[in-house]
Scaffold this motif. Structure first.
Motif, short mmCIF file in Angstrom:
data_model
loop_
_atom_site.label_atom_id
_atom_site.label_comp_id
_atom_site.label_asym_id
_atom_site.label_seq_id
_atom_site.Cartn_x
_atom_site.Cartn_y
_atom_site.Cartn_z
N SER A 44 -44.25 7.34 -8.56
CA SER A 44 -44.68 6.02 -8.13
C SER A 44 -44.41 5.82 -6.64
N GLU A 45 -43.27 6.34 -6.18
CA GLU A 45 -42.95 6.18 -4.75
C GLU A 45 -43.90 7.00 -3.87
N LEU A 46 -44.29 8.16 -4.38
CA LEU A 46 -45.27 8.94 -3.61
C LEU A 46 -46.60 8.20 -3.54
N GLN A 47 -46.93 7.50 -4.61
CA GLN A 47 -48.18 6.71 -4.59
C GLN A 47 -48.08 5.54 -3.61
N ARG A 48 -46.87 4.93 -3.54
CA ARG A 48 -46.68 3.86 -2.55
C ARG A 48 -46.92 4.39 -1.14
N ARG A 49 -46.40 5.58 -0.90
CA ARG A 49 -46.55 6.20 0.42
C ARG A 49 -48.03 6.45 0.71
N ASP A 50 -48.74 7.00 -0.28
CA ASP A 50 -50.19 7.23 -0.12
C ASP A 50 -50.90 5.93 0.21
N GLY A 74 -28.88 7.42 9.75
CA GLY A 74 -30.34 7.51 9.88
C GLY A 74 -31.06 7.27 8.56
N HIS A 75 -30.35 6.74 7.57
CA HIS A 75 -31.00 6.49 6.28
C HIS A 75 -30.44 5.21 5.67
N LEU A 76 -31.21 4.59 4.81
CA LEU A 76 -30.79 3.39 4.11
C LEU A 76 -31.61 3.28 2.84
N SER A 77 -30.97 2.79 1.78
CA SER A 77 -31.72 2.61 0.53
C SER A 77 -32.85 1.60 0.77
N SER A 78 -33.80 1.61 -0.16
CA SER A 78 -34.92 0.69 -0.03
C SER A 78 -34.41 -0.75 -0.06
N PHE A 79 -33.46 -1.01 -0.96
CA PHE A 79 -32.89 -2.36 -1.04
C PHE A 79 -32.23 -2.74 0.29
N GLY A 80 -31.44 -1.81 0.83
CA GLY A 80 -30.73 -2.08 2.09
C GLY A 80 -31.69 -2.42 3.21
N ARG A 81 -32.83 -1.72 3.25
CA ARG A 81 -33.82 -2.00 4.29
C ARG A 81 -34.36 -3.42 4.14
N ARG A 82 -34.65 -3.78 2.88
CA ARG A 82 -35.17 -5.13 2.64
C ARG A 82 -34.15 -6.19 3.03
N ALA A 113 -31.82 7.21 -5.92
CA ALA A 113 -32.71 7.52 -4.79
C ALA A 113 -32.94 9.03 -4.73
N ASP A 114 -34.19 9.41 -4.61
CA ASP A 114 -34.50 10.84 -4.57
C ASP A 114 -34.18 11.42 -3.21
N ARG A 115 -34.34 10.57 -2.20
CA ARG A 115 -34.03 10.96 -0.83
C ARG A 115 -34.84 12.16 -0.35
N PHE A 116 -36.11 12.19 -0.70
CA PHE A 116 -37.00 13.20 -0.15
C PHE A 116 -37.62 12.71 1.16
N GLY A 117 -37.42 11.40 1.45
CA GLY A 117 -38.13 10.74 2.54
C GLY A 117 -38.10 11.47 3.88
N PRO A 118 -36.91 11.87 4.38
CA PRO A 118 -36.88 12.49 5.71
C PRO A 118 -37.76 13.74 5.81
N ALA A 126 -45.94 -1.67 7.15
CA ALA A 126 -46.46 -2.37 5.96
C ALA A 126 -45.33 -3.13 5.27
N VAL A 127 -44.16 -2.50 5.15
CA VAL A 127 -43.10 -3.16 4.40
C VAL A 127 -42.46 -4.28 5.23
N TRP A 128 -42.34 -4.08 6.53
CA TRP A 128 -41.83 -5.18 7.37
C TRP A 128 -42.74 -6.39 7.25
N LEU A 147 -34.47 8.60 9.77
CA LEU A 147 -34.90 10.00 9.69
C LEU A 147 -36.30 10.08 9.09
N ASP A 148 -36.61 9.13 8.20
CA ASP A 148 -37.91 9.19 7.52
C ASP A 148 -38.93 8.25 8.16
N ASP A 149 -38.73 7.94 9.45
CA ASP A 149 -39.67 6.99 10.07
C ASP A 149 -41.12 7.39 9.82
N ASP A 150 -41.85 6.47 9.24
CA ASP A 150 -43.28 6.67 8.99
C ASP A 150 -43.92 5.33 9.34
N PRO A 151 -44.59 5.24 10.50
CA PRO A 151 -45.07 3.94 10.96
C PRO A 151 -45.92 3.21 9.93
C1 LIG Z 1 -38.24 -2.77 6.01
C2 LIG Z 1 -38.55 -1.42 5.38
C3 LIG Z 1 -38.94 -0.34 6.18
C4 LIG Z 1 -39.25 0.90 5.60
N1 LIG Z 1 -39.59 1.95 6.43
C5 LIG Z 1 -39.92 3.13 5.88
C6 LIG Z 1 -40.29 4.25 6.70
O1 LIG Z 1 -40.33 4.19 7.94
N2 LIG Z 1 -40.61 5.42 6.09
C7 LIG Z 1 -40.60 5.55 4.73
O2 LIG Z 1 -40.90 6.64 4.24
N3 LIG Z 1 -40.27 4.52 3.94
C8 LIG Z 1 -39.92 3.33 4.45
N4 LIG Z 1 -39.58 2.29 3.63
C9 LIG Z 1 -39.75 2.42 2.18
C10 LIG Z 1 -38.51 2.86 1.37
O3 LIG Z 1 -37.44 2.02 1.62
C11 LIG Z 1 -38.08 4.27 1.69
O4 LIG Z 1 -39.18 5.13 1.59
C12 LIG Z 1 -37.07 4.76 0.67
O5 LIG Z 1 -35.91 3.95 0.74
C13 LIG Z 1 -36.70 6.14 1.01
O6 LIG Z 1 -35.83 6.59 0.03
P1 LIG Z 1 -35.90 8.07 -0.44
O7 LIG Z 1 -35.69 8.98 0.74
O8 LIG Z 1 -34.99 8.18 -1.60
O9 LIG Z 1 -37.43 8.21 -0.82
P2 LIG Z 1 -38.01 8.72 -2.20
O10 LIG Z 1 -37.50 7.85 -3.29
O11 LIG Z 1 -37.79 10.19 -2.29
O12 LIG Z 1 -39.56 8.39 -2.01
C14 LIG Z 1 -40.49 9.32 -1.47
C15 LIG Z 1 -41.41 8.58 -0.51
O13 LIG Z 1 -42.07 7.52 -1.16
C16 LIG Z 1 -42.27 6.45 -0.25
N5 LIG Z 1 -41.58 5.22 -0.73
C17 LIG Z 1 -40.44 5.14 -1.47
N6 LIG Z 1 -40.12 3.87 -1.73
C18 LIG Z 1 -41.08 3.12 -1.11
C19 LIG Z 1 -41.30 1.72 -1.00
N7 LIG Z 1 -40.48 0.83 -1.57
N8 LIG Z 1 -42.37 1.30 -0.29
C20 LIG Z 1 -43.23 2.19 0.30
N9 LIG Z 1 -43.05 3.53 0.22
C21 LIG Z 1 -42.01 3.98 -0.47
C22 LIG Z 1 -41.67 6.86 1.08
O14 LIG Z 1 -42.66 7.39 1.95
C23 LIG Z 1 -40.70 7.96 0.67
O15 LIG Z 1 -40.51 8.89 1.70
C24 LIG Z 1 -39.21 1.05 4.19
C25 LIG Z 1 -38.81 -0.04 3.41
C26 LIG Z 1 -38.48 -1.24 3.99
C27 LIG Z 1 -38.03 -2.39 3.11
#
Ligand SMILES: Cc1cc2nc3c(=O)[nH]c(=O)nc-3n(C[C@H](O)[C@H](O)[C@H](O)COP(=O)(O)OP(=O)(O)OC[C@H]3O[C@@H](n4cnc5c(N)ncnc54)[C@H](O)[C@@H]3O)c2cc1C
Length: 439
Positions: free
Chosen positions: A286-292, A347-355, A247-252, A390-392, A381-385
């Motif tokens: 790819s994750e930045l593109q998901r965010r976009d 205030g953080h959880l892996s993507s898998f953990g969130r799912r 995890a890159d953890r740039f999200g917050p 979308a993912v919920w 910490l990375d709340d982004d509505p």
């Molecule tokens: C139920 C649920 C809720 C989520 N809520 C959020 C949220 O409020 N804010 C948020 O940024 N991400 C959310 N995510 C997506 C993803 O889980 C997190 O972005 C990621 O875990 C953050 O890890 P990171 O800090 O290492 O991000 P990085 O790996 O550094 O990724 C950079 C950015 O890419 C985007 N991103 C990364 N993975 C995903 C993904 N699977 N789907 C969509 N975008 C992604 C995020 O905006 C993230 O900040 C959610 C996922 C799930 C399953």
């Protein structure tokens, strides 16, 4: 010639680097008033029993503001942080300072967009214009290879289209100097504001997680990524800890705008990483593109009515109690509970953990997803509505944009990902909860 004066209302764009509008104003305005509004309503406890902005994110935000203010002051400017609603604070300030133009990042969705409309309506009778801009996406909105209204609804199609259409714009060079800051603007210290909001008791999340707010920390973290420390991941490949380490953890920082996505792109793409780390670079992009994708989709869809994520009222006390157990990480399912406690503590959880925890809430407990999304929005910490909702919705099965499974079997996942219970032991305080599975 009359002096041109402007306000820049900072929102989720809390940085000085690669900020298109700040760079433009730096060259064209004589007096600039950077403002941030801390709206107390965002920090109050809601009828749900928890605040819209939980204490860990509040603290992270204050750290971002401290860092932004220091950066602005170092360039001859300042940051006017005020308690209050933007639609009340900013018009009053514009009148006092004789400002005719307000610049602000446009949000993509929900209440944040409504605030913009209320502010524009309050400024209009004063003859002050509100000019919106977007500086938070990797692909500049003007460079999208399709009109926003024709945005594909599948992430794979979106990704292919933006990838073949060319590289994102390069980040802008750092700003050395900013226009004058008005004399005598009375600004309370952040410590005073933090106390007024009742946030002073929050412990430093950095101690738990290493997340400290502010662009300075974010850029240093990026440098660390690039300097090849991630190459040490080769030793973890395929082994325990790989998923967490990947995890890159740039999200917050991205979510608060303390780090520009184009800066990440430039760093990870042109840094001569090893092949394995190169894979990581691709994953990061790819994750930045998901965010976009989530952000542009929110713009395309406008207000998502029923999908807007506002939790419904509880009409069944039993359901509410079930939700409370989930929220506290006391469902009795150790792998799920461990993740929920990690979320509450850090205030953080892996993507898998969130799912995993989202799937458990929707599919095993049969609860309304909007309650889970609201808890995430309060805690993360990375709340982004736009991403959160979308993912919920995908977890519930209402939407299939990412083509990921909505339902996860927690016992199977635990056996596969945490066979020795290391993760569970780390986050569960109660030996009883662990022994149900491992005892
Ligand atoms: C139920 C649920 C809720 C989520 N809520 C959020 C949220 O409020 N804010 C948020 O940024 N991400 C959310 N995510 C997506 C993803 O889980 C997190 O972005 C990621 O875990 C953050 O890890 P990171 O800090 O290492 O991000 P990085 O790996 O550094 O990724 C950079 C950015 O890419 C985007 N991103 C990364 N993975 C995903 C993904 N699977 N789907 C969509 N975008 C992604 C995020 O905006 C993230 O900040 C959610 C996922 C799930 C399953």
């Amino acid at each position: 010639m009359t002096e041109r004066r402007a306000i820049i209302w900072f929102r989720n764009d809390l940085r000085l680097h690669d900020h298109e509008v700040l760079a433009l104003l730096a060259d064209t305005v004589q007096v600039l008033v950077p403002v941030y509004c801390l709206d107390p309503a965002q920090f109050e406890i809601q009828p749900s029993g928890f605040p819209l902005t939980g204490p860990l994110r509040a603290r992270f935000l204050v750290e971002c503001l401290e860092d932004l203010r220091a950066g602005l002051e170092a360039r001859g400017s300042g940051l006017h942080v005020v308690l209050g609603q933007p639609e009340k604070v900013i018009p009053a300030l514009a009148q006092t300072l004789g400002v005719r133009e307000v610049f602000a990042e446009r949000d993509v969705w929900g209440e944040a967009v409504k605030v913009e409309r209320r502010l524009a309506a309050a400024l209009e009778p004063l003859g002050v214009s509100l000019r919106g801009f977007r500086v938070s996406t990797l692909v500049h909105p003007d460079d999208l290879p399709f009109p926003a209204a024709n945005l594909p609804e599948s992430f794979a199609q979106f990704q292919e289209a933006v990838t073949v259409s060319g590289e994102p714009r390069a980040p802008l060079p750092p700003l050395q100097k900013l226009p004058a800051y008005p004399d005598g603007l009375d600004t309370p210290t952040l410590a005073t504001l933090v106390q007024a909001l009742g946030l002073s008791a929050v412990s430093d999340p950095g101690q738990q997680t290493g997340f400290k707010g502010g662009a300075t920390v974010a850029v240093a973290r990026l440098e660390e990524f690039v300097q090849g420390r991630r190459a040490s991941l080769e030793t973890l490949r395929g082994g325990a800890g790989e998923a967490a380490a990947r995890a890159d953890r740039f999200g917050p920082w991205l979510a608060r705008g303390a780090l520009s996505p184009r800066r990440i792109y430039q760093y990870v793409n042109y840094s001569g990483l090893t092949m394995w780390a190169g894979e990581l670079a691709n994953a990061a992009i790819s994750e930045l593109q998901r965010r976009d994708f989530c952000r542009f989709l929110a713009i395309k869809r406008g207000e998502w009515d029923e999908q807007s994520g506002r939790p419904p009222a509880w009409d069944d006390e039993g359901l509410r109690e079930r939700f409370e157990l989930w929220r506290r990480g006391e469902t009795g399912e150790p792998f799920v509970d461990a993740h929920l406690r990690e979320l509450a503590l850090t205030g953080h959880l892996s993507s898998f953990g969130r799912r995993l925890v989202a799937s458990y809430l929707c599919h095993e407990l049969g609860l309304d997803w909007r309650w889970g999304a609201a808890w995430f929005a309060s805690q993360l910490l990375d709340d982004d509505p736009s991403v959160n909702l979308a993912v919920w919705m995908e977890v519930t099965g209402r939407w299939r944009a990412f083509d990921r499974p909505g339902r996860l079997n927690s016992a199977e996942q635990a056996a596969h990902r945490d066979p020795d219970g290391v993760y569970c032991r780390r986050w569960l305080e109660t030996a009883g909860a662990v022994s149900r599975r491992f005892g």
